[in-house]
Design a protein around this motif. Sequence first.
Motif, PDB file in Angstrom:
ATOM      1  N   ARG A   1       0.613  -1.344  -0.092  1.00  0.00           N
ATOM      2  CA  ARG A   1      -0.113   0.014  -0.016  1.00  0.00           C
ATOM      3  C   ARG A   1       0.844   1.287  -0.008  1.00  0.00           C
ATOM      4  NH1 ARG A   1      -4.524  -1.779   4.323  1.00  0.00           N
ATOM      5  NH2 ARG A   1      -5.435  -3.591   3.223  1.00  0.00           N
ATOM      6  N   ILE A   2       1.945   1.297  -0.876  1.00  0.00           N
ATOM      7  CA  ILE A   2       2.735   2.486  -0.980  1.00  0.00           C
ATOM      8  C   ILE A   2       2.132   3.504  -1.864  1.00  0.00           C
ATOM      9  CG2 ILE A   2       4.966   3.451  -1.794  1.00  0.00           C
ATOM     10  CD1 ILE A   2       6.054   0.551  -0.792  1.00  0.00           C
ATOM     11  N   PRO A   3       1.762   4.643  -1.300  1.00  0.00           N
ATOM     12  CA  PRO A   3       0.962   5.400  -2.060  1.00  0.00           C
ATOM     13  C   PRO A   3       1.162   5.842  -3.623  1.00  0.00           C
ATOM     14  CG  PRO A   3       1.438   6.436   0.185  1.00  0.00           C
ATOM     15  CD  PRO A   3       2.189   5.248  -0.306  1.00  0.00           C
ATOM     16  N   LEU A   4       2.679   6.021  -3.977  1.00  0.00           N
ATOM     17  CA  LEU A   4       2.949   6.506  -5.212  1.00  0.00           C
ATOM     18  C   LEU A   4       3.692   5.349  -5.811  1.00  0.00           C
ATOM     19  CD1 LEU A   4       3.111   8.682  -7.600  1.00  0.00           C
ATOM     20  CD2 LEU A   4       4.993   9.667  -6.355  1.00  0.00           C
ATOM     21  N   ARG A   5       3.569   4.858  -7.038  1.00  0.00           N
ATOM     22  CA  ARG A   5       4.262   3.775  -7.342  1.00  0.00           C
ATOM     23  C   ARG A   5       4.435   4.056  -8.908  1.00  0.00           C
ATOM     24  NH1 ARG A   5      -0.224   2.177  -4.881  1.00  0.00           N
ATOM     25  NH2 ARG A   5      -1.318   1.534  -6.935  1.00  0.00           N
ATOM     26  N   THR A   6       6.184   4.148  -9.083  1.00  0.00           N
ATOM     27  CA  THR A   6       6.446   4.657 -10.420  1.00  0.00           C
ATOM     28  C   THR A   6       7.096   3.459 -10.983  1.00  0.00           C
ATOM     29  OG1 THR A   6       6.874   6.787  -9.495  1.00  0.00           O
ATOM     30  CG2 THR A   6       8.179   6.288 -11.347  1.00  0.00           C
ATOM     31  N   GLY A   7       7.128   3.332 -12.400  1.00  0.00           N
ATOM     32  CA  GLY A   7       7.659   2.336 -13.354  1.00  0.00           C
ATOM     33  C   GLY A   7       7.181   2.496 -14.600  1.00  0.00           C
ATOM     34  N   PHE A   8       7.869   1.755 -15.493  1.00  0.00           N
ATOM     35  CA  PHE A   8       7.673   1.723 -16.905  1.00  0.00           C
ATOM     36  C   PHE A   8       6.482   0.873 -17.291  1.00  0.00           C
ATOM     37  CE2 PHE A   8      12.257   2.850 -17.558  1.00  0.00           C
ATOM     38  CZ  PHE A   8      12.036   4.011 -18.044  1.00  0.00           C
ATOM     39  N   THR A   9       5.494   1.319 -18.233  1.00  0.00           N
ATOM     40  CA  THR A   9       4.547   0.627 -18.555  1.00  0.00           C
ATOM     41  C   THR A   9       4.882  -0.593 -19.300  1.00  0.00           C
ATOM     42  OG1 THR A   9       2.951   2.555 -18.857  1.00  0.00           O
ATOM     43  CG2 THR A   9       2.414   0.441 -19.996  1.00  0.00           C
ATOM     44  N   GLY A  10       4.302  -1.714 -18.766  1.00  0.00           N
ATOM     45  CA  GLY A  10       4.687  -3.230 -19.587  1.00  0.00           C
ATOM     46  C   GLY A  10       3.908  -4.337 -18.588  1.00  0.00           C
ATOM     47  N   GLU A  11       3.719  -5.296 -19.362  1.00  0.00           N
ATOM     48  CA  GLU A  11       3.136  -6.669 -18.942  1.00  0.00           C
ATOM     49  C   GLU A  11       1.952  -6.425 -18.217  1.00  0.00           C
ATOM     50  OE1 GLU A  11       5.580  -9.351 -17.090  1.00  0.00           O
ATOM     51  OE2 GLU A  11       6.913  -9.587 -18.736  1.00  0.00           O
TER      52      GLU A  11
END
Length: 346
Positions: free
Chosen positions: A112-122
């Motif tokens: 439940r980490i509020p902000l979750r960043t990453g590249f779109t994929g899968e």
Amino acid sequence: MAESGQHVAREGERILVVGPSWVGDMVMAQSLFKTLKARGSGCRIGVVAPTWSRPILERMEEVDEVAGLEVGHGQFGLASRRQLAASLKGRFDRAIVLPRSWKSALVPLMARIPLRTGFTGEQRYGLLNDRRVLDKASLDQTVKRFVSLGLPREEAEAGDFAIPRPSLRLDIDNLVEQRVALGLSSRPAIGMMPGAEYGPAKQWPLDHFRELASALVREGFEVRVLGGPKDVDAGEVISDGLPHIHNLCGRTRLADAVDLLGDCRQVVTNDSGLMHVAAAVGTRVQALFGSSSPAYTPPLTDLAEIHYLDLDCSPCFERICPLGHTNCLKQLAPERVLQAVLATTP
């Protein structure tokens, strides 16, 4: 709903980074950690990582906590991910997910980490709320992609930002212990890394390594062949019957390899994880590239010479040469590498 992507690291922020699964990528991830620390004074960085990578992460001053994930390569391990996520709940403000797989984004969501960043994929649309599109033209290196995920979206997409170089801390006491335990000499040392976990299309011929090692011994050097248990036989091919050549493959821990590489005058290496380790401890690198590209995963140091023939068929990025000859490495002569070593060794 996705965030704007304009988040800037702030003082005291708690950031969880889901790390990669390869040695070289984990070393390059330090460039992201350095960026986060520089931009967010007093921020705290935790890293979700395979347990094998702990010795590397413990040599990074920027890493405050390692959250080991006990899941084998390629395994899903839902129970292990749930258990880890439960231990992280309420402890982090933001997560940055470096791998592009679906399962790699599960722990930050379950925690439940509020902000979750990453590249779109899968199909990660429900797992990330700050989704970035990977522009391979502007983010043309692995390390750039990692660092970009720690930057506001507009700055990241421009692709023009500083890349801090990895720098792993050495343990001198451990080095002294290893030199005694392994029976190493007082000769100046050259490291050799004949392995490449990705596949044989990245591996310089063992006969070339052996020819070079023999010539280096005649020039007064000690040769240390480093690698994991899978590289033991390769080390034997290089060292068998030759003096002052130590086959250390499978005989050292990853932490030991860090210190032993830092003690070498130079290393001769395939495009591998230990190549990036050697660069990060400040040792001069003679880097051998065949099926992979030195533009995509170069050693991140000024103390490197790239040996790359740039044949019409390379880089193919294949594990096994699709043409069956691996000329991109076979035609790279040991004499060329020997002269490069001798020309740059004090």
